[in-house]
Design a protein around this motif. Structure first.
Motif, PDB file in Angstrom:
ATOM      1  N   ASP A  44       0.854  -1.179   0.000  1.00  0.00           N
ATOM      2  CA  ASP A  44       0.000   0.000   0.000  1.00  0.00           C
ATOM      3  C   ASP A  44       0.895   1.235   0.000  1.00  0.00           C
ATOM      4  O   ASP A  44       1.972   1.236   0.617  1.00  0.00           O
ATOM      5  CB  ASP A  44      -0.899   0.021   1.230  1.00  0.00           C
ATOM      6  CG  ASP A  44      -1.976  -1.054   1.183  1.00  0.00           C
ATOM      7  OD1 ASP A  44      -2.180  -1.649   0.110  1.00  0.00           O
ATOM      8  OD2 ASP A  44      -2.609  -1.294   2.233  1.00  0.00           O
ATOM      9  N   THR A  45       0.467   2.278  -0.669  1.00  0.00           N
ATOM     10  CA  THR A  45       1.228   3.523  -0.716  1.00  0.00           C
ATOM     11  C   THR A  45       0.505   4.602   0.079  1.00  0.00           C
ATOM     12  O   THR A  45      -0.718   4.581   0.207  1.00  0.00           O
ATOM     13  CB  THR A  45       1.413   3.993  -2.166  1.00  0.00           C
ATOM     14  OG1 THR A  45       0.133   4.062  -2.807  1.00  0.00           O
ATOM     15  CG2 THR A  45       2.304   3.036  -2.940  1.00  0.00           C
ATOM     16  N   SER A  46       1.270   5.531   0.605  1.00  0.00           N
ATOM     17  CA  SER A  46       0.694   6.627   1.384  1.00  0.00           C
ATOM     18  C   SER A  46       1.335   7.936   0.934  1.00  0.00           C
ATOM     19  O   SER A  46       2.563   8.057   0.910  1.00  0.00           O
ATOM     20  CB  SER A  46       0.943   6.404   2.878  1.00  0.00           C
ATOM     21  OG  SER A  46       0.441   7.483   3.642  1.00  0.00           O
ATOM     22  N   TYR A  47       0.500   8.895   0.568  1.00  0.00           N
ATOM     23  CA  TYR A  47       0.984  10.189   0.101  1.00  0.00           C
ATOM     24  C   TYR A  47       0.478  11.292   1.036  1.00  0.00           C
ATOM     25  O   TYR A  47      -0.457  11.110   1.800  1.00  0.00           O
ATOM     26  CB  TYR A  47       0.518  10.450  -1.329  1.00  0.00           C
ATOM     27  CG  TYR A  47       1.048   9.430  -2.320  1.00  0.00           C
ATOM     28  CD1 TYR A  47       2.318   9.563  -2.856  1.00  0.00           C
ATOM     29  CD2 TYR A  47       0.281   8.329  -2.686  1.00  0.00           C
ATOM     30  CE1 TYR A  47       2.824   8.633  -3.747  1.00  0.00           C
ATOM     31  CE2 TYR A  47       0.770   7.385  -3.573  1.00  0.00           C
ATOM     32  CZ  TYR A  47       2.041   7.539  -4.106  1.00  0.00           C
ATOM     33  OH  TYR A  47       2.540   6.602  -4.983  1.00  0.00           O
ATOM     34  N   GLY A  48       1.107  12.437   0.936  1.00  0.00           N
ATOM     35  CA  GLY A  48       0.739  13.541   1.802  1.00  0.00           C
ATOM     36  C   GLY A  48       1.981  14.104   2.457  1.00  0.00           C
ATOM     37  O   GLY A  48       3.114  13.737   2.116  1.00  0.00           O
ATOM     38  N   ASP A  49       1.797  15.002   3.395  1.00  0.00           N
ATOM     39  CA  ASP A  49       2.922  15.669   4.038  1.00  0.00           C
ATOM     40  C   ASP A  49       3.466  14.812   5.175  1.00  0.00           C
ATOM     41  O   ASP A  49       3.005  14.882   6.311  1.00  0.00           O
ATOM     42  CB  ASP A  49       2.492  17.039   4.578  1.00  0.00           C
ATOM     43  CG  ASP A  49       3.677  17.843   5.094  1.00  0.00           C
ATOM     44  OD1 ASP A  49       4.819  17.361   4.932  1.00  0.00           O
ATOM     45  OD2 ASP A  49       3.462  18.924   5.649  1.00  0.00           O
ATOM     46  N   HIS A  50       4.449  13.975   4.854  1.00  0.00           N
ATOM     47  CA  HIS A  50       5.098  13.159   5.876  1.00  0.00           C
ATOM     48  C   HIS A  50       6.408  13.791   6.354  1.00  0.00           C
ATOM     49  O   HIS A  50       7.197  13.138   7.034  1.00  0.00           O
ATOM     50  CB  HIS A  50       5.366  11.750   5.343  1.00  0.00           C
ATOM     51  CG  HIS A  50       4.144  10.888   5.292  1.00  0.00           C
ATOM     52  ND1 HIS A  50       3.298  10.871   4.206  1.00  0.00           N
ATOM     53  CD2 HIS A  50       3.620  10.027   6.184  1.00  0.00           C
ATOM     54  CE1 HIS A  50       2.303  10.019   4.429  1.00  0.00           C
ATOM     55  NE2 HIS A  50       2.473   9.502   5.621  1.00  0.00           N
TER      56      HIS A  50
END
Length: 206
Positions: free
Chosen positions: A192-198
């Motif tokens: 699974d991929t996770s995008y956003g301000d990490h």
């Protein structure tokens, strides 16, 4: 597109070279470089796992958390792909077809079920506590962290998906606790991929 490593016997190296394969002296392996059609190298292609994310290089992220079972502090690991990685996604024009889509922002992976053999070997050299195990919560097996003290499974949801989890920093100070080691070699996996301000820019590079 990430390069493809080949299993070329020594006696066939000249054949592979004539077709366009190149020799990586550091890793001692023949490979198909970017821009060369891999179709001609079928007899040397390794048996690869099904993958839905790939990149020409990647990070292994290291952080720490308190084990939910014994409360001891334990090291935990994960994978981050830089901008320019590709993910297999449904085609907007054809519902029954997936295409490789290039992303211009990094992603942190979770629920990793498959890894290219070279990537799996790489993480194994760093820790024996990140390995495939079965999760009763998800009813599936995936690469997961285990407590260094008691061996208990550390589920991906708490580490990667919960705000303030080891790999879900909410401020620059928390992000600076994550250490990234860069590997200039191909990555391939199913995850699974996770995008956003990490807060990737605040993570520490080695």
């Amino acid at each position: 597109m990430a390069r493809i490593d080949l299993n070329v016997p020594f006696a066939q190296k000249d054949d592979a070279k004539r077709l366009g394969a190149r020799w990586d002296g550091d890793r001692k392996v023949w490979y198909v470089p970017d821009g060369v059609n891999p179709g001609a190298f079928g007899r040397w292609l390794p048996a690869l796992p099904d993958i839905n994310v790939r990149a020409s290089n990647y990070f292994i992220a290291q952080s720490e958390t308190h084990c939910w079972k014994c409360r001891e502090l334990t090291q935990v690991f994960g994978f981050i792909l830089p901008s320019g990685h590709e993910a297999l996604e449904p085609d907007d024009e054809e519902d029954d077809r997936d295409v490789w889509y290039r992303h211009d922002e990094p992603t942190i992976l979770n629920y990793v079920t498959e890894l290219l053999p070279a990537v799996a070997n790489r993480i194994k050299t760093m820790t024996r506590h990140y390995r495939v195990d079965f999760s009763k919560t998800t009813g599936s097996s995936y690469w997961m962290n285990h407590c260094e003290a008691c061996g208990m499974k550390q589920g991906d949801f708490e580490l990667f998906c919960e705000p303030d989890g080891a790999f879900f920093p909410m401020d620059e100070q928390a992000a600076s606790q994550i250490v990234l080691q860069t590997f200039s070699e191909p990555f391939g996996g199913c995850a699974d991929t996770s995008y956003g301000d990490h807060l990737f820019d605040s993570m520490r590079r080695t």
